[in-house]
Design a protein around this motif. Structure first.
Motif, PDB file in Angstrom:
ATOM      1  N   THR A   1       0.828  -1.199   0.000  1.00 54.66           N
ATOM      2  CA  THR A   1       0.000   0.000   0.000  1.00 54.66           C
ATOM      3  C   THR A   1       0.866   1.253   0.000  1.00 54.66           C
ATOM      4  N   LYS A   2       0.497   2.192  -0.862  1.00 56.64           N
ATOM      5  CA  LYS A   2       1.183   3.483  -0.978  1.00 56.64           C
ATOM      6  C   LYS A   2       2.669   3.341  -1.315  1.00 56.64           C
ATOM      7  N   ALA A   3       3.020   2.264  -1.968  1.00 51.54           N
ATOM      8  CA  ALA A   3       4.427   2.057  -2.344  1.00 51.54           C
ATOM      9  C   ALA A   3       4.680   2.658  -3.720  1.00 51.54           C
ATOM     10  N   ASP A   4       5.954   2.859  -4.028  1.00 57.83           N
ATOM     11  CA  ASP A   4       6.368   3.248  -5.373  1.00 57.83           C
ATOM     12  C   ASP A   4       5.824   2.194  -6.341  1.00 57.83           C
ATOM     13  N   PRO A   5       5.306   2.608  -7.520  1.00 58.56           N
ATOM     14  CA  PRO A   5       4.743   1.628  -8.464  1.00 58.56           C
ATOM     15  C   PRO A   5       5.688   0.487  -8.783  1.00 58.56           C
ATOM     16  N   PHE A   6       6.974   0.772  -8.896  1.00 54.38           N
ATOM     17  CA  PHE A   6       7.942  -0.286  -9.179  1.00 54.38           C
ATOM     18  C   PHE A   6       8.045  -1.247  -8.004  1.00 54.38           C
ATOM     19  N   VAL A   7       8.116  -0.694  -6.795  1.00 55.25           N
ATOM     20  CA  VAL A   7       8.178  -1.537  -5.591  1.00 55.25           C
ATOM     21  C   VAL A   7       6.916  -2.363  -5.460  1.00 55.25           C
ATOM     22  N   GLU A   8       5.779  -1.745  -5.712  1.00 51.12           N
ATOM     23  CA  GLU A   8       4.510  -2.468  -5.620  1.00 51.12           C
ATOM     24  C   GLU A   8       4.468  -3.634  -6.597  1.00 51.12           C
ATOM     25  N   LYS A   9       4.953  -3.397  -7.813  1.00 52.45           N
ATOM     26  CA  LYS A   9       4.954  -4.479  -8.802  1.00 52.45           C
ATOM     27  C   LYS A   9       5.891  -5.595  -8.376  1.00 52.45           C
ATOM     28  N   GLY A  10       7.076  -5.233  -7.864  1.00 51.81           N
ATOM     29  CA  GLY A  10       8.025  -6.255  -7.422  1.00 51.81           C
ATOM     30  C   GLY A  10       7.462  -7.094  -6.292  1.00 51.81           C
ATOM     31  N   LEU A  11       6.863  -6.436  -5.313  1.00 52.24           N
ATOM     32  CA  LEU A  11       6.272  -7.173  -4.200  1.00 52.24           C
ATOM     33  C   LEU A  11       5.128  -8.063  -4.670  1.00 52.24           C
ATOM     34  N   ARG A  12       4.326  -7.556  -5.601  1.00 50.91           N
ATOM     35  CA  ARG A  12       3.208  -8.348  -6.125  1.00 50.91           C
ATOM     36  C   ARG A  12       3.708  -9.618  -6.807  1.00 50.91           C
ATOM     37  N   LEU A  13       4.761  -9.497  -7.594  1.00 48.61           N
ATOM     38  CA  LEU A  13       5.307 -10.672  -8.280  1.00 48.61           C
ATOM     39  C   LEU A  13       5.836 -11.694  -7.278  1.00 48.61           C
ATOM     40  N   VAL A  14       6.484 -11.208  -6.215  1.00 53.24           N
ATOM     41  CA  VAL A  14       7.008 -12.122  -5.203  1.00 53.24           C
ATOM     42  C   VAL A  14       5.872 -12.796  -4.457  1.00 53.24           C
ATOM     43  N   VAL A  15       4.871 -12.012  -4.058  1.00 56.10           N
ATOM     44  CA  VAL A  15       3.732 -12.562  -3.312  1.00 56.10           C
ATOM     45  C   VAL A  15       2.981 -13.589  -4.153  1.00 56.10           C
ATOM     46  N   ASP A  16       2.878 -13.331  -5.459  1.00 58.06           N
ATOM     47  CA  ASP A  16       2.140 -14.251  -6.336  1.00 58.06           C
ATOM     48  C   ASP A  16       2.917 -15.516  -6.646  1.00 58.06           C
ATOM     49  N   GLY A  17       4.135 -15.616  -6.148  1.00 59.59           N
ATOM     50  CA  GLY A  17       4.903 -16.838  -6.338  1.00 59.59           C
ATOM     51  C   GLY A  17       5.488 -17.007  -7.722  1.00 59.59           C
ATOM     52  N   ILE A  18       5.723 -15.908  -8.426  1.00 59.42           N
ATOM     53  CA  ILE A  18       6.325 -15.978  -9.758  1.00 59.42           C
ATOM     54  C   ILE A  18       7.760 -16.488  -9.643  1.00 59.42           C
ATOM     55  N   HIS A  19       8.180 -17.282 -10.613  1.00 62.04           N
ATOM     56  CA  HIS A  19       9.535 -17.834 -10.597  1.00 62.04           C
ATOM     57  C   HIS A  19      10.552 -16.694 -10.521  1.00 62.04           C
ATOM     58  N   PRO A  20      11.603 -16.843  -9.720  1.00 61.98           N
ATOM     59  CA  PRO A  20      12.597 -15.769  -9.547  1.00 61.98           C
ATOM     60  C   PRO A  20      13.159 -15.223 -10.856  1.00 61.98           C
ATOM     61  N   ASP A  21      13.482 -16.104 -11.805  1.00 61.78           N
ATOM     62  CA  ASP A  21      14.033 -15.622 -13.075  1.00 61.78           C
ATOM     63  C   ASP A  21      13.015 -14.774 -13.832  1.00 61.78           C
ATOM     64  N   LYS A  22      11.751 -15.158 -13.724  1.00 61.01           N
ATOM     65  CA  LYS A  22      10.705 -14.384 -14.388  1.00 61.01           C
ATOM     66  C   LYS A  22      10.511 -13.046 -13.692  1.00 61.01           C
ATOM     67  N   VAL A  23      10.626 -13.032 -12.373  1.00 64.79           N
ATOM     68  CA  VAL A  23      10.540 -11.780 -11.625  1.00 64.79           C
ATOM     69  C   VAL A  23      11.606 -10.816 -12.107  1.00 64.79           C
ATOM     70  N   ARG A  24      12.826 -11.325 -12.203  1.00 67.78           N
ATOM     71  CA  ARG A  24      13.934 -10.475 -12.656  1.00 67.78           C
ATOM     72  C   ARG A  24      13.694  -9.969 -14.074  1.00 67.78           C
ATOM     73  N   SER A  25      13.246 -10.851 -14.949  1.00 66.11           N
ATOM     74  CA  SER A  25      13.024 -10.479 -16.340  1.00 66.11           C
ATOM     75  C   SER A  25      11.958  -9.395 -16.462  1.00 66.11           C
ATOM     76  N   LEU A  26      10.847  -9.570 -15.757  1.00 65.85           N
ATOM     77  CA  LEU A  26       9.750  -8.596 -15.822  1.00 65.85           C
ATOM     78  C   LEU A  26      10.175  -7.240 -15.266  1.00 65.85           C
ATOM     79  N   LEU A  27      10.910  -7.247 -14.171  1.00 64.61           N
ATOM     80  CA  LEU A  27      11.329  -5.983 -13.567  1.00 64.61           C
ATOM     81  C   LEU A  27      12.399  -5.290 -14.405  1.00 64.61           C
ATOM     82  N   GLU A  28      13.266  -6.056 -15.034  1.00 68.08           N
ATOM     83  CA  GLU A  28      14.256  -5.448 -15.925  1.00 68.08           C
ATOM     84  C   GLU A  28      13.565  -4.788 -17.115  1.00 68.08           C
ATOM     85  N   HIS A  29      12.519  -5.428 -17.616  1.00 62.30           N
ATOM     86  CA  HIS A  29      11.736  -4.824 -18.696  1.00 62.30           C
ATOM     87  C   HIS A  29      11.091  -3.523 -18.220  1.00 62.30           C
TER      88      HIS A  29
END
Length: 247
Positions: free
Chosen positions: A101-129
């Motif tokens: 809540t009230k996080a930077d959009p990038f931080v919010e997206k990163g936390l969402r990907l981690v919480v949703d259980g996305i594979h680590p390599d995919k997390v990195r790829s999506l955030l790098e994009h």
């Protein structure tokens, strides 16, 4: 307020004015509204022509960063990362949802990907994009000031030519020759002065601010990768140390 930027601008302008006065010149001779309009309006018109409207307006809005930079968030982020690491280790990755809540959009997206259980390599790829998109948009916006610096001297010369045309049209009226000659030479001063004392420095400073933000996002990307991978908290601590030292 970034007083270094304010002092730099004042010092640059003062140097020109003091040098002009020491040579016997008058300040009033540099005040030419017609020359200013030709150079400034013409320059920004050319920049708008080459840029998308969103890029142009974003670049103008970024000007405030030169004098009022974005608040430094490295200390705050380091504390938040420590909380994320502790919470994930103690209560699991789902507990990170409370920090979205009230996080930077990038931080919010990163936390969402981690919480949703996305594979680590995919997390990195999506955030790098995400970082690449952010960096491209911000650098394109900052580049309008470099473009302005490129156009201003040439448009200053155009103003000089227009002033000389005005002089030639009024050779029979000596009373009007002075204003035409003043516009001719002052236009060049405005074009070269604005380019080198304002437009180029603003563009370079904005690029440095964007680079610093991108560096923070790159470290955060590795933090989210570590969290998604379940790495030891010591690894995350090293990321925090990197965040605090590389600036």
């Amino acid at each position: 307020m970034d007083w270094a930027s304010v002092a730099g601008l004042v010092l640059a302008v003062a140097g020109i004015l003091v040098g002009h006065s020491l040579d016997g010149g008058r300040f009033a001779s540099l005040v030419q509204p017609a020359a200013f309009a030709i150079v400034v309006v013409g320059t920004f018109g050319a920049v708008l022509l080459q840029s998308e409207r969103r890029t142009f307006t974003r670049g103008l809005a970024m000007l405030r960063w030169v004098f009022v930079p974005p608040r430094g968030e490295r200390q705050k982020l380091s504390r938040e990362i420590a909380l994320w690491s502790l919470s994930a280790r103690r209560d699991g990755l789902l507990s990170l949802e409370q920090y979205m809540t009230k996080a930077d959009p990038f931080v919010e997206k990163g936390l969402r990907l981690v919480v949703d259980g996305i594979h680590p390599d995919k997390v990195r790829s999506l955030l790098e994009h995400e970082i690449n998109g952010y960096e491209f948009a911000q650098r394109q916006a900052a580049r309008i000031w470099e473009s302005a610096a490129g156009y201003a001297p040439t448009i200053g010369i155009l103003g000089a030519v227009l002033g000389l045309i005005h002089v030639m049209e009024n050779l029979s009226d000596p009373a009007r020759l002075g204003s035409g000659i003043a516009v001719a030479f002052v236009s060049t001063v405005y074009g070269v002065g604005l380019a080198n004392l304002f437009f180029y420095p603003v563009g370079n400073k904005l690029k440095a601010i964007v680079s610093d933000k991108v560096a923070q996002y790159e470290i955060l990307t590795e933090v989210f990768y570590d969290l998604a991978s379940g790495d030891h908290s010591r690894v995350v601590d090293e990321r925090v140390a990197s965040l605090l030292t590389h600036h």
